[in-house]
Design a protein around this motif. Structure first.
Motif, PDB file in Angstrom:
ATOM      1  N   ASP A  62     -51.883 -11.019 134.221  1.00  0.00           N
ATOM      2  CA  ASP A  62     -50.980 -11.579 133.216  1.00  0.00           C
ATOM      3  C   ASP A  62     -50.818 -13.087 133.361  1.00  0.00           C
TER       4      ASP A  62
ATOM      5  N   PRO B   5     -53.315 -16.070 130.370  1.00  0.00           N
ATOM      6  CA  PRO B   5     -52.991 -15.521 129.051  1.00  0.00           C
ATOM      7  C   PRO B   5     -54.139 -15.552 128.047  1.00  0.00           C
ATOM      8  N   THR B   6     -55.332 -15.971 128.458  1.00  0.00           N
ATOM      9  CA  THR B   6     -56.452 -16.051 127.516  1.00  0.00           C
ATOM     10  C   THR B   6     -57.367 -14.836 127.571  1.00  0.00           C
TER      11      THR B   6
ATOM     12  N   PHE C 128     -62.630 -13.559 126.764  1.00  0.00           N
ATOM     13  CA  PHE C 128     -61.513 -14.477 126.881  1.00  0.00           C
ATOM     14  C   PHE C 128     -61.616 -15.580 125.835  1.00  0.00           C
ATOM     15  N   ASP C 129     -60.553 -16.342 125.679  1.00  0.00           N
ATOM     16  CA  ASP C 129     -60.523 -17.464 124.746  1.00  0.00           C
ATOM     17  C   ASP C 129     -61.047 -18.730 125.426  1.00  0.00           C
TER      18      ASP C 129
ATOM     19  N   HIS D 191     -58.789 -11.346 126.783  1.00  0.00           N
ATOM     20  CA  HIS D 191     -58.727 -10.289 125.776  1.00  0.00           C
ATOM     21  C   HIS D 191     -58.937  -8.922 126.419  1.00  0.00           C
TER      22      HIS D 191
ATOM     23  N   SER E  79     -56.942 -15.925 118.806  1.00  0.00           N
ATOM     24  CA  SER E  79     -56.723 -16.024 120.244  1.00  0.00           C
ATOM     25  C   SER E  79     -55.735 -14.956 120.686  1.00  0.00           C
ATOM     26  N   VAL E  80     -55.654 -14.728 121.992  1.00  0.00           N
ATOM     27  CA  VAL E  80     -54.691 -13.766 122.512  1.00  0.00           C
ATOM     28  C   VAL E  80     -53.271 -14.189 122.139  1.00  0.00           C
TER      29      VAL E  80
ATOM     30  N   ILE F 108     -52.635 -13.367 118.496  1.00  0.00           N
ATOM     31  CA  ILE F 108     -52.468 -11.931 118.290  1.00  0.00           C
ATOM     32  C   ILE F 108     -51.062 -11.495 118.684  1.00  0.00           C
ATOM     33  N   LYS F 109     -50.551 -12.027 119.778  1.00  0.00           N
ATOM     34  CA  LYS F 109     -49.195 -11.687 120.212  1.00  0.00           C
ATOM     35  C   LYS F 109     -48.157 -12.214 119.216  1.00  0.00           C
TER      36      LYS F 109
ATOM     37  N   TYR G  58     -62.067 -21.343 131.827  1.00  0.00           N
ATOM     38  CA  TYR G  58     -61.506 -20.036 132.164  1.00  0.00           C
ATOM     39  C   TYR G  58     -61.484 -19.822 133.673  1.00  0.00           C
TER      40      TYR G  58
ATOM     41  N   VAL H  97     -63.917 -16.871 120.903  1.00  0.00           N
ATOM     42  CA  VAL H  97     -63.907 -15.895 121.985  1.00  0.00           C
ATOM     43  C   VAL H  97     -65.222 -15.953 122.747  1.00  0.00           C
TER      44      VAL H  97
END
Length: 301
Positions: free
Chosen positions: A96, A99-100, A179-180, A102, A239-240, A243-244, A186, A51
């Motif tokens: 949205d 997607p990286t 972010f990831d 946080h 990562s995001v 987590i999802k 990024y 992160v």
């Protein structure tokens, strides 16, 4: 000795405040010079685990928007409020598309906030009834600080005169993102997937070049990046996307439990079949789940 140090400290603070009120045209390098390789050195992003973070503090353009009655700051506030409203309602947003991300925060810092406990000539301060000065500046109305038709295109001297000879201060937009992955990657994603939407926010900031030319955009970001003292990611190795996945895994597991346990707490007879069905739906979320031989690897504990 103490008196000399105190005087020196006051002089340093006055120089800082005077510097903050000067036009960026006079005290900041041109964007073209930054792109050509004269990028200022200083702030760097921190990465812990997978992160990363960045903090950008950019000056907001002064004055009114041409052919509008709004200032740039007012338009910026409306744009951020629109985005924040959709986030609160759980509606889809432009963010949205990347997607990286946080966490993200956008904060407008006004002169009345960073001038608290200052002593700047020309700034009006609050004077309560008891007569004790609080050194809290009165609100600065930027709309009336410029003459009719005056915008940031006017000279600093003209704007200073139109403001009644009082010093001119800027508001700032502080953007904090976690972010990831890599910082430059990024912002490549931001330029590719958020381009026009990102521009609609930051066009209200000084010298913003837009996202269409990535090198100019990247130089602008680095120019206004500030150092983060403490960066504490709670889930440094998640990562995001992961987590999802785990969130979906938990939802499916809860659904599985409701199927294998009756309301009385007794286990249903078809548990093996239900468990196999659960594995088929969730095995993509976990490594070695199960191993090719149908066995689970023992945990480390």
């Amino acid at each position: 000795m103490t008196a000399r140090l105190g005087a020196a400290s006051r002089r340093t603070r006055r120089r800082f405040i005077r510097g903050a009120s000067h036009s960026l045209h006079h005290r900041q390098p041109r964007l073209a010079n930054m792109v050509s390789g004269n990028l200022p050195k200083g702030a760097t992003s921190q990465t812990i685990g997978g992160v990363s973070e960045i903090a950008v503090m950019a000056p907001i353009r002064k004055g009114r928007i041409p052919n509008e009655r709004r200032t740039y700051e007012e338009r910026l506030r409306m744009t951020i409020a629109n985005l924040a409203g959709r986030v609160k309602q759980g509606l889809p947003t432009e963010l949205d598309k990347v997607p990286t991300i946080h966490f993200g925060r956008m904060i407008i810092i006004r002169p009345e906030q960073y001038l608290v406990y200052s002593a700047v000539r020309g700034v009006r301060y609050d004077h309560p009834a008891d007569g004790h000065a609080l050194q809290i500046p009165d609100a600065i109305d930027e709309y009336h600080a410029f003459s009719h038709g005056q915008s940031e295109a006017g000279s600093n001297a003209t704007a200073h005169h139109a403001n009644g000879g009082r010093p001119i201060f800027r508001s700032w937009l502080l953007t904090l993102v976690e972010f990831d992955g890599d910082l430059r990657t990024y912002f490549r994603d931001v330029a590719e997937f958020l381009g026009p939407d990102f521009d609609s926010v930051f066009r209200n900031c000084q010298d913003f070049p837009g996202t269409s030319n990535f090198e100019q955009f990247w130089a602008w970001i680095r120019r206004y990046q500030i150092e983060t003292g403490l960066f504490y990611p709670r889930y440094r190795d998640l990562s995001v996307a992961r987590i999802k996945q785990l969130q979906d895994f938990k939802r499916r597991f809860d659904a599985f439990v409701t199927k294998v346990r009756s309301p009385t707490g007794r286990r249903v007879e078809s548990m093996d079949e239900l468990f196999d069905e659960f594995l088929r739906k969730t095995q993509q979320y976990a490594s070695d789940f199960p191993t090719p031989g149908g066995m689970y690897k023992p945990g480390e504990d």
